[in-house]
Design an enzyme around this catalytic site. Structure first.
Site, short mmCIF file in Angstrom:
data_model
loop_
_atom_site.label_atom_id
_atom_site.label_comp_id
_atom_site.label_asym_id
_atom_site.label_seq_id
_atom_site.Cartn_x
_atom_site.Cartn_y
_atom_site.Cartn_z
N HIS A 115 0.51 -1.16 -0.38
CA HIS A 115 0.53 -0.27 0.21
C HIS A 115 0.53 0.87 0.00
O HIS A 115 -0.05 2.33 -0.22
CB HIS A 115 -0.07 -0.40 0.96
CG HIS A 115 -0.29 0.54 2.34
ND1 HIS A 115 0.55 -0.58 2.99
CD2 HIS A 115 -0.14 0.98 3.38
CE1 HIS A 115 1.56 -0.33 3.79
NE2 HIS A 115 0.55 0.59 4.71
N HIS A 179 4.10 9.33 12.42
CA HIS A 179 3.15 8.67 12.24
C HIS A 179 4.49 6.68 13.06
O HIS A 179 5.51 6.79 13.27
CB HIS A 179 2.53 7.77 11.29
CG HIS A 179 3.41 7.13 10.01
ND1 HIS A 179 3.83 7.62 9.95
CD2 HIS A 179 2.79 6.31 9.41
CE1 HIS A 179 4.59 6.92 9.15
NE2 HIS A 179 3.96 5.82 8.83
#
Length: 313
Positions: A115, A179
């Site tokens: 992804h 993140h």
């Protein structure tokens, strides 16, 4: 020759964890605007800088940079599966140019991508095959990492190659910003996890589902006292995006890898794809004009979610 750039955060949790209808609508809107700009530009080639998340590259051989002459999406989470329209001959020419520019890069003639590569390609074009593409994977999750100046030099080598093509080129950078999803580290890992990190290609559907379920569950508690992972850092994200907008690219040479990991999360190093993309854009012409299209910290997606756009001069 005309060159455009889009750098976007990606998140496999988009469409899986719900941050609220207003947030989803905001992100959908900025993605739609960006895609409309790409369609109006109608690129003849896309150069895509992306990370991998232990789906195509593993510690049995973990190169810092890989250029693909053929690539196929593995279809993790909700991302598209299947081949990308890679321009093989042009990818090989680019690889030769990069190597001649004193930057070492590996070559894959059969690369699996996840992804981190396919989500942004789908969002910007609607498919994996609409335009010719050259994927360049930058190791961003598997320590040890090389210094950021090497990433900048990679981008500059790619940009000098693009400058000679005389094509409409879209440069994409996908990853980051701040993140820290639950990606395991090899150091101290139990044997089962270590074996996966070293040679975990083509996992069973059950293994992939369990792995993805852990990330989804983490997104449901990320940013709360229940989660011990490094929280999002909007101030760090804003400063980094402004640095790129201002074309202060040489400043990345001073980036300290451990400091970034502590301040913004271990997976923040996916910003390497943004550094390479902007360095390529600057090297391909006479500078650039950039803007910030969007930013929002989204805990449910474990993402400091941002979008930058730029046009070469």
């Amino acid at each position: 020759m005309s060159i455009k750039l889009k750098c976007l955060s990606h998140t496999p949790l988009r469409g899986l964890n719900d941050p609220g209808a207003d947030v989803v609508a905001e992100v959908d809107a900025v993605i739609a605007r960006s895609r409309a700009e790409v369609e109006a530009f109608d690129p003849e080639l896309i150069v895509l800088f992306a990370p991998d998340h232990y789906n195509g590259l593993f510690y049995d051989l973990m190169p810092p940079f890989v250029i693909a002459t053929a690539a196929e999406g593995v279809g993790d989470y909700t991302s598209l599966a299947g081949p990308l329209s890679v321009d093989k001959d042009l990818a090989l020419d680019m690889a030769r140019h990069i190597l001649a520019s004193d930057v070492d890069i590996a070559i894959s003639h059969r690369l699996q991508v996840d992804h981190g590569c396919t989500q942004t390609l789908e969002e910007m074009t609607g498919s994996l095959t609409r335009y010719p593409v050259i994927p360049i994977i930058i190791n961003s999750v598997a320590p040890p990492f090389g210094p950021y100046r090497r990433v900048r030099k990679l981008g500059e080598a790619v940009g000098s190659f693009i400058a000679g093509l005389g094509k409409r080129v879209l440069i994409l950078g996908t990853g980051g910003l701040s993140h820290e999803p639950p990606v395991p580290l090899l150091k101290g890992a139990p044997d089962e996890i270590a074996n996966f990190l070293i040679a975990g290609r083509n996992p069973t559907p059950e293994f992939r589902a369990a792995r993805q379920a852990r990330t989804i569950a983490t997104g449901q508690v990320f940013g709360t006292p229940e989660c011990g992972l490094t929280p999002l850092n909007p101030a760090w994200d804003a400063a980094f995006m402004q640095q790129l907008i201002d074309a202060r690219l040489e400043e990345v040479d001073q980036f300290d890898i451990e400091e970034i990991s502590k301040a913004a999360g271990r997976s923040t190093h996916e910003i390497r794809t943004w550094v390479a993309a902007f360095a390529a854009l600057r090297a391909a012409g006479d500078g650039y004009t950039a803007r910030r299209d969007y930013y929002r910290p989204i805990n449910e997606w474990i993402a400091g979610y941002g979008v930058l756009s730029a046009d070469g001069r």
